[in-house]
Motif scaffolding. Structure first.
Motif, PDB file in Angstrom:
ATOM      1  N   ARG A   1      74.424  64.225  40.239  1.00 44.93           N
ATOM      2  CA  ARG A   1      75.350  65.148  41.271  1.00 44.93           C
ATOM      3  C   ARG A   1      77.066  64.432  41.285  1.00 44.93           C
ATOM      4  O   ARG A   1      76.919  63.801  41.535  1.00 44.93           O
ATOM      5  N   MET A   2      77.697  65.214  41.922  1.00 43.28           N
ATOM      6  CA  MET A   2      78.984  64.258  42.171  1.00 43.28           C
ATOM      7  C   MET A   2      79.071  64.663  43.348  1.00 43.28           C
ATOM      8  O   MET A   2      79.252  65.572  44.104  1.00 43.28           O
ATOM      9  N   ALA A   3      79.398  63.207  44.179  1.00 38.88           N
ATOM     10  CA  ALA A   3      78.650  63.066  45.241  1.00 38.88           C
ATOM     11  C   ALA A   3      79.467  62.126  45.716  1.00 38.88           C
ATOM     12  O   ALA A   3      80.464  61.518  44.861  1.00 38.88           O
ATOM     13  N   LYS A   4      80.002  61.033  47.049  1.00 32.16           N
ATOM     14  CA  LYS A   4      81.397  60.314  47.216  1.00 32.16           C
ATOM     15  C   LYS A   4      80.037  59.108  46.896  1.00 32.16           C
ATOM     16  O   LYS A   4      78.851  58.764  46.331  1.00 32.16           O
ATOM     17  N   ARG A   5      81.160  58.158  46.794  1.00 30.38           N
ATOM     18  CA  ARG A   5      81.270  56.919  46.048  1.00 30.38           C
ATOM     19  C   ARG A   5      79.745  56.444  46.656  1.00 30.38           C
ATOM     20  O   ARG A   5      79.203  56.552  48.124  1.00 30.38           O
ATOM     21  N   GLU A   6      79.378  55.837  45.890  1.00 25.53           N
ATOM     22  CA  GLU A   6      78.028  55.195  46.807  1.00 25.53           C
ATOM     23  C   GLU A   6      76.862  55.813  46.810  1.00 25.53           C
ATOM     24  O   GLU A   6      75.460  55.480  46.974  1.00 25.53           O
ATOM     25  N   ASP A   7      76.500  57.414  46.695  1.00 25.95           N
ATOM     26  CA  ASP A   7      75.994  57.724  47.540  1.00 25.95           C
ATOM     27  C   ASP A   7      74.901  58.657  46.811  1.00 25.95           C
ATOM     28  O   ASP A   7      75.318  60.428  46.165  1.00 25.95           O
ATOM     29  N   ILE A   8      74.433  57.358  45.507  1.00 29.11           N
ATOM     30  CA  ILE A   8      73.985  58.119  44.342  1.00 29.11           C
ATOM     31  C   ILE A   8      72.590  58.006  44.287  1.00 29.11           C
ATOM     32  O   ILE A   8      71.722  57.582  43.280  1.00 29.11           O
ATOM     33  N   GLY A   9      71.682  57.546  45.070  1.00 29.89           N
ATOM     34  CA  GLY A   9      70.533  56.953  45.428  1.00 29.89           C
ATOM     35  C   GLY A   9      69.371  58.279  45.053  1.00 29.89           C
ATOM     36  O   GLY A   9      68.101  57.647  45.093  1.00 29.89           O
ATOM     37  N   SER A  10      69.786  59.083  45.455  1.00 32.58           N
ATOM     38  CA  SER A  10      68.834  60.261  44.453  1.00 32.58           C
ATOM     39  C   SER A  10      68.765  61.319  42.821  1.00 32.58           C
ATOM     40  O   SER A  10      68.486  61.726  42.158  1.00 32.58           O
ATOM     41  N   ASP A  11      69.709  59.367  42.467  1.00 32.09           N
ATOM     42  CA  ASP A  11      70.192  60.615  40.473  1.00 32.09           C
ATOM     43  C   ASP A  11      70.064  59.267  39.535  1.00 32.09           C
ATOM     44  O   ASP A  11      69.560  58.134  39.985  1.00 32.09           O
ATOM     45  N   ASP A  12      69.820  59.739  38.618  1.00 30.14           N
ATOM     46  CA  ASP A  12      69.620  58.697  37.495  1.00 30.14           C
ATOM     47  C   ASP A  12      70.792  58.330  37.326  1.00 30.14           C
ATOM     48  O   ASP A  12      71.782  58.418  38.209  1.00 30.14           O
ATOM     49  N   GLN A  13      70.588  56.240  36.949  1.00 32.08           N
ATOM     50  CA  GLN A  13      72.251  55.553  37.264  1.00 32.08           C
ATOM     51  C   GLN A  13      71.507  54.942  35.718  1.00 32.08           C
ATOM     52  O   GLN A  13      70.387  54.299  35.276  1.00 32.08           O
ATOM     53  N   VAL A  14      72.452  54.336  35.875  1.00 31.32           N
ATOM     54  CA  VAL A  14      72.977  52.628  34.847  1.00 31.32           C
ATOM     55  C   VAL A  14      73.297  51.861  34.925  1.00 31.32           C
ATOM     56  O   VAL A  14      74.753  52.347  35.909  1.00 31.32           O
ATOM     57  N   GLY A  15      73.329  50.652  34.533  1.00 33.77           N
ATOM     58  CA  GLY A  15      74.135  50.059  35.864  1.00 33.77           C
ATOM     59  C   GLY A  15      74.089  47.997  34.920  1.00 33.77           C
ATOM     60  O   GLY A  15      72.911  47.843  33.790  1.00 33.77           O
ATOM     61  N   ILE A  16      75.167  47.087  35.559  1.00 35.04           N
ATOM     62  CA  ILE A  16      75.101  45.827  34.965  1.00 35.04           C
ATOM     63  C   ILE A  16      74.618  44.438  36.438  1.00 35.04           C
ATOM     64  O   ILE A  16      75.846  45.557  37.224  1.00 35.04           O
ATOM     65  N   ASN A  17      74.108  44.319  36.437  1.00 36.98           N
ATOM     66  CA  ASN A  17      74.049  43.214  36.880  1.00 36.98           C
ATOM     67  C   ASN A  17      74.615  41.437  36.561  1.00 36.98           C
ATOM     68  O   ASN A  17      74.309  41.511  35.219  1.00 36.98           O
ATOM     69  N   ILE A  18      75.169  40.921  37.318  1.00 38.29           N
ATOM     70  CA  ILE A  18      76.081  39.428  36.502  1.00 38.29           C
ATOM     71  C   ILE A  18      76.110  38.875  37.735  1.00 38.29           C
ATOM     72  O   ILE A  18      76.820  38.763  38.660  1.00 38.29           O
ATOM     73  N   ASP A  19      75.428  37.607  37.229  1.00 43.74           N
ATOM     74  CA  ASP A  19      75.410  36.378  37.829  1.00 43.74           C
ATOM     75  C   ASP A  19      76.567  35.331  37.022  1.00 43.74           C
ATOM     76  O   ASP A  19      76.908  34.990  36.047  1.00 43.74           O
TER      77      ASP A  19
ATOM     78  N   PHE B   1      77.795  32.931  38.598  1.00 43.38           N
ATOM     79  CA  PHE B   1      78.145  31.135  38.548  1.00 43.38           C
ATOM     80  C   PHE B   1      77.519  30.429  37.763  1.00 43.38           C
ATOM     81  O   PHE B   1      76.944  29.613  37.032  1.00 43.38           O
ATOM     82  N   HIS B   2      76.511  31.607  36.946  1.00 40.50           N
ATOM     83  CA  HIS B   2      75.520  31.090  36.188  1.00 40.50           C
ATOM     84  C   HIS B   2      74.068  30.365  37.283  1.00 40.50           C
ATOM     85  O   HIS B   2      73.658  29.951  36.331  1.00 40.50           O
ATOM     86  N   ASP B   3      73.894  30.464  37.952  1.00 39.47           N
ATOM     87  CA  ASP B   3      73.371  29.439  39.171  1.00 39.47           C
ATOM     88  C   ASP B   3      71.885  30.722  39.279  1.00 39.47           C
ATOM     89  O   ASP B   3      71.182  29.594  40.412  1.00 39.47           O
ATOM     90  N   ARG B   4      71.684  31.656  38.644  1.00 31.10           N
ATOM     91  CA  ARG B   4      70.336  32.141  38.973  1.00 31.10           C
ATOM     92  C   ARG B   4      69.981  32.224  40.330  1.00 31.10           C
ATOM     93  O   ARG B   4      68.583  32.658  40.736  1.00 31.10           O
ATOM     94  N   ARG B   5      71.506  32.911  41.334  1.00 28.08           N
ATOM     95  CA  ARG B   5      71.018  32.541  42.983  1.00 28.08           C
ATOM     96  C   ARG B   5      71.257  33.983  43.502  1.00 28.08           C
ATOM     97  O   ARG B   5      70.923  34.259  44.612  1.00 28.08           O
ATOM     98  N   ARG B   6      72.442  34.114  43.103  1.00 26.99           N
ATOM     99  CA  ARG B   6      73.215  35.462  43.382  1.00 26.99           C
ATOM    100  C   ARG B   6      73.882  36.526  42.393  1.00 26.99           C
ATOM    101  O   ARG B   6      74.962  36.003  41.866  1.00 26.99           O
ATOM    102  N   PHE B   7      74.054  37.783  42.726  1.00 25.98           N
ATOM    103  CA  PHE B   7      74.717  38.826  42.115  1.00 25.98           C
ATOM    104  C   PHE B   7      75.266  39.724  41.956  1.00 25.98           C
ATOM    105  O   PHE B   7      75.199  40.107  43.222  1.00 25.98           O
ATOM    106  N   TYR B   8      76.464  40.318  41.331  1.00 23.34           N
ATOM    107  CA  TYR B   8      77.435  41.163  41.120  1.00 23.34           C
ATOM    108  C   TYR B   8      75.834  42.424  40.671  1.00 23.34           C
ATOM    109  O   TYR B   8      75.210  41.963  39.777  1.00 23.34           O
ATOM    110  N   ILE B   9      75.918  43.701  41.337  1.00 26.68           N
ATOM    111  CA  ILE B   9      75.885  44.986  40.869  1.00 26.68           C
ATOM    112  C   ILE B   9      76.856  45.754  40.435  1.00 26.68           C
ATOM    113  O   ILE B   9      77.175  45.724  41.691  1.00 26.68           O
TER     114      ILE B   9
END
Length: 777
Positions: free
Chosen positions: A117-135, A137-145
């Protein structure tokens, strides 16, 4: 469908950051017969990506393109299968240059089946998605998505192991998406300026690439991420040394201005209520300075604490304890996870109207730290300390205290494998009173599935009469996370003298033990994807060892393809209130589905026996028949247009065997109707128009409950142009009608208000325009 449908985070981040099972049941599923043995897994793979001299564009990955970057395939399911290959061919390409990390996905699929859907930013919970998760600091504790739907709509956030995912984090990055005859293509460019990472080379990062196919309830990752072990970050692949990268000079300034015009009914003036008109202009500046790539200093002068989005509707009547409304103001949303502890000792909505704020957050080796200080210009007359409970007066002097000084400090030290120890300190000081809280907490990962969490804390409160009150508290938890079996054992102990003026702690004087167990089966390749029971048992007493409550809550959950689920509930409980014991119970059922890409439906019905906490004059609290219903409907007739309907019904009536004298059984005590209609039209990725119509009526029997007959109708319009998280234009209008009027038979100085039958009087009308702009150097 905000109230019972599985959210984007419940769906996508099930394996990333499992929430406490007793408060939000995560669906653990049975693995296929040939799933890899988790005890025999090899180490996560490594990936080397090329440095490019030309930034790739989305056209490079369309048919006939050059496909720039390291090629990644072999995506495997996290759910519904465990290690099963992704059902639709998925290929990712990664590269980088001096300024950005580039990621592109080429996703094969039937275009007619893709949900986008053409939705507002971050309103994609009902859509297909792709993404990258990035740690980073490579501390295996917290990361960006960083996730994107097939039309290029963004969602970003952060995840810390042991906490729920936090999508309040917003930063500047770029994305595009194109639907193609064979599926879709997504391109991302993530500036290094938008990330925090060590300043010393080389830069090994943890990464995981993912794809969501909503109609199949499917989440797949590269590398293989299994839900049969607790934690996500330690299963990420290693992105090998990125060379000669830095965020460089990183200064951000966001000035803002807001103008409001309002007309409202003011009941706090000499002579009685009058209608007033007010015009107000306000401006301020939020500044961000990044030091050595890993430390962020935020300075806010007259910070922007306006709340553009309205709160979701909730039932607030006949609630014994304070109702939680989440924070929505931008200044407090970023890096909110830094200040979290197992017990919620910092709830930013306690701060109402600051003039100056300073915050620093960062990471140095195994240490993470966060601190901020600010003032608050809210009078204490509007402030009731958390933990005091409803009906307890403020501990400060509302006449003398017009400003408070606030400080919060949080430091954590990482050790072993995904384990931490931390300290938290908060202080709120008025001239007449003060409150300080000190806390020590730890999270220890015992093995692949078991985690221990603990917290010890104490408050120190100076009251307006000069007396001092101190109270300790403790939190202990053992939790098991797995694909089949979920368990949480928890103990909480809190003194009656504990207070936190900045936290959200709704109850004191308690010794609570909780045991939660859940087990789920999963038939392979069937319409039914999971099913199983959960049981939650809670026993709570006070410091005098008197039983205050006990609860046995049993559920049976069933999940099907097409985002369809059923849940059946039986709850038996005891509650001691005002010296009286009450046996309560609830029987309920919940259903939700998104089988069709343009339609989502959900419903919940519950019936049982509950307590009337606020009976009419001269009546004690008594047990009553309780009925609640919640229904939701979401229509998406075209990709740009969305309609959400929500209805909440709550009813209390007298009950056979506990009816007050002079009343017959089944006499209504109150009926509460809450209705919300919400429409959103997305003209472009940046421009949207949203309209909300809220109706709320409370229809009480004043002889049986201490409530007034209230009806309200509120219209809310918002035009948004959101270029990026810092650059935005908002134009809004709202009008609140209530069943109130100034009594025409009274005059100053004795004017009074009276209730009318319908909400025909506008008691709060306002227009605002707000502009902010991000300057980044």
């Amino acid at each position: 469908m905000p109230f019972i449908r599985r959210s984007f985070w419940g769906f996508l981040l099930l394996a990333l950051a499992a929430p406490h099972a007793a408060t939000q049941r995560a669906v653990a599923q049975e693995s296929p017969a040939k799933s890899p043995d988790v005890t025999a897994q090899v180490a996560p793979p490594s990936l080397h990506i090329p440095r490019v001299s030309r930034a790739p564009k989305i056209g490079d990955f369309l048919d006939g393109g050059t496909h720039i970057g390291a090629r990644v395939t072999g995506f495997r399911q996290n759910e519904p299968g465990d290690g099963t290959p992704v059902t639709q061919e998925t290929t990712a390409y990664l590269s980088y240059d001096d300024k950005n990390l580039y990621v592109a996905f080429v996703c094969k699929d039937d275009p007619a089946q893709v949900r986008a859907r053409m939705a507002k930013r971050e309103d994609i919970g009902s859509d297909d998605q792709v993404g990258i998760n990035i740690d980073t600091f490579h501390d295996r504790r917290r990361f960006y998505i960083f996730w994107v739907n097939p039309r290029g709509i963004q969602l970003d956030g952060t995840v810390t192991e042991g906490q729920n995912g936090d999508i309040s984090f917003d930063t500047l990055w770029h994305s595009e998406g194109r639907l193609t005859p064979t599926g879709y293509v997504v391109w991302m460019a993530i500036p290094f300026k938008s990330l925090r990472f060590p300043s010393s080379p080389p830069q090994p990062w943890g990464i995981a690439l993912g794809r969501v196919i909503r109609r199949n309830n499917e989440v797949s990752y590269w590398p293989y991420i299994t839900p049969r072990v607790e934690g996500f970050a330690q299963q990420m692949a290693t992105l090998e040394a990125l060379e000669n990268i830095s965020s460089g000079r990183n200064l951000q300034f966001i000035p803002y201005g807001i103008y409001t015009h309002s007309r409202f009914l003011d009941g706090a003036v000499p002579g009685g209520p009058v209608f007033r008109t007010n015009d107000e202009g306000r401006g301020g500046l939020d500044a961000k300075i990044v030091l050595k790539d890993a430390v962020t200093l935020d300075i806010a002068v007259n910070p922007d604490f306006s709340q553009v989005e309205s709160d979701e509707p909730q039932v607030t009547i006949n609630q014994r304890f304070e109702v939680f409304f989440p924070e929505k103001r931008p200044f407090f949303l970023e890096n909110a996870g830094f200040f979290r502890t197992p017990v919620n000792l910092f709830f930013s909505r306690r701060i109402a109207n600051p003039q100056l704020g300073v915050r620093v957050t960062g990471k140095a080796g195994p240490w993470t730290f966060a601190a901020f200080g600010m003032d608050d210009r809210q009078p204490t007359s509007a402030f009731v300390p958390s933990g005091a409970g409803p009906g307890i007066f403020s501990e400060c002097n509302p006449l003398d205290d017009s400003r408070a000084g606030i400080g919060v400090l949080r430091v954590q030290r990482e050790f072993a494998s995904q384990s931490t120890v931390g300290v938290f300190v908060s202080s709120r000081d008025f001239p007449s009173c003060s409150n300080r809280v000190v806390s020590f907490d730890t999270r220890i990962k015992l093995n692949a599935n078991w985690v221990f969490s603990g917290q010890l804390y104490r408050s120190f409160t100076r009251r307006v009469d000069g007396s001092h009150r101190t109270g300790p508290g403790a939190f202990l938890e053992f939790a098991h996370r797995g694909r089949h079996f979920t368990y949480t054992g928890r103990y909480q102990d809190r003194s009656p003298d504990f207070r936190t003026h900045l936290g959200f702690v709704s109850r004191v004087d308690m010794r609570l033990t909780e045991q939660f167990l859940g087990y789920y089966w999963r038939p392979e390749g069937r319409l039914v994807q999971y099913y199983g029971p959960t049981v939650d048992v809670i026993v709570n007493g006070n410091r005098a060892s008197d039983i205050q409550d006990w609860v046995v809550d049993a559920n049976f959950d069933i999940g099907l393809r097409g985002q369809t689920s059923f849940s059946f509930r039986r709850n038996e409980a005891f509650e001691l209130f005002q010296g009286l014991g009450f046996r309560k119970h609830i029987t309920g059922a919940t259903v939700s589905t998104e089988w069709l890409k343009w339609l989502a439906v959900s419903g919940q019905l519950q019936a049982g026996a509950g307590v009337n906490y606020f009976p009419g004059s001269s009546l004690p609290a008594f047990l009553a028949d309780s009925r609640t219903a919640r229904f939701g409907l979401t229509l998406r007739p075209i990709p740009r247009f969305r309609v959400d309907e929500t209805y909440i019904y709550s009813r209390l009536a007298t009950r056979e065997g506990s009816t007050p004298a002079g009343f017959s059984p089944a006499t209504p005590i109150f009926n509460n109707h809450i209705l919300r209609s919400k429409l959103n039209y997305q003209f472009t990725k940046e421009l949207s128009l949203r309209a909300i119509l809220d109706y709320n009526s409370v229809l009480p029997n004043s002889q049986l409950v201490a409530l007034s007959r209230t009806k309200s109708l509120k219209a809310d319009l918002l035009l948004t142009y959101l270029l990026n998280p810092g650059t935005a234009l908002y134009i809004g209008y709202s009008d609140l009608y209530e069943n109130l009027e100034i009594d025409p038979v009274t005059a100053a100085p004795l004017r009074t208000l009276r209730r009318t039958r319908s909400p025909s009087t506008s008691t709060g009308r306002g227009f605002f325009i707000k502009l902010s702009y991000l300057f980044r150097f």
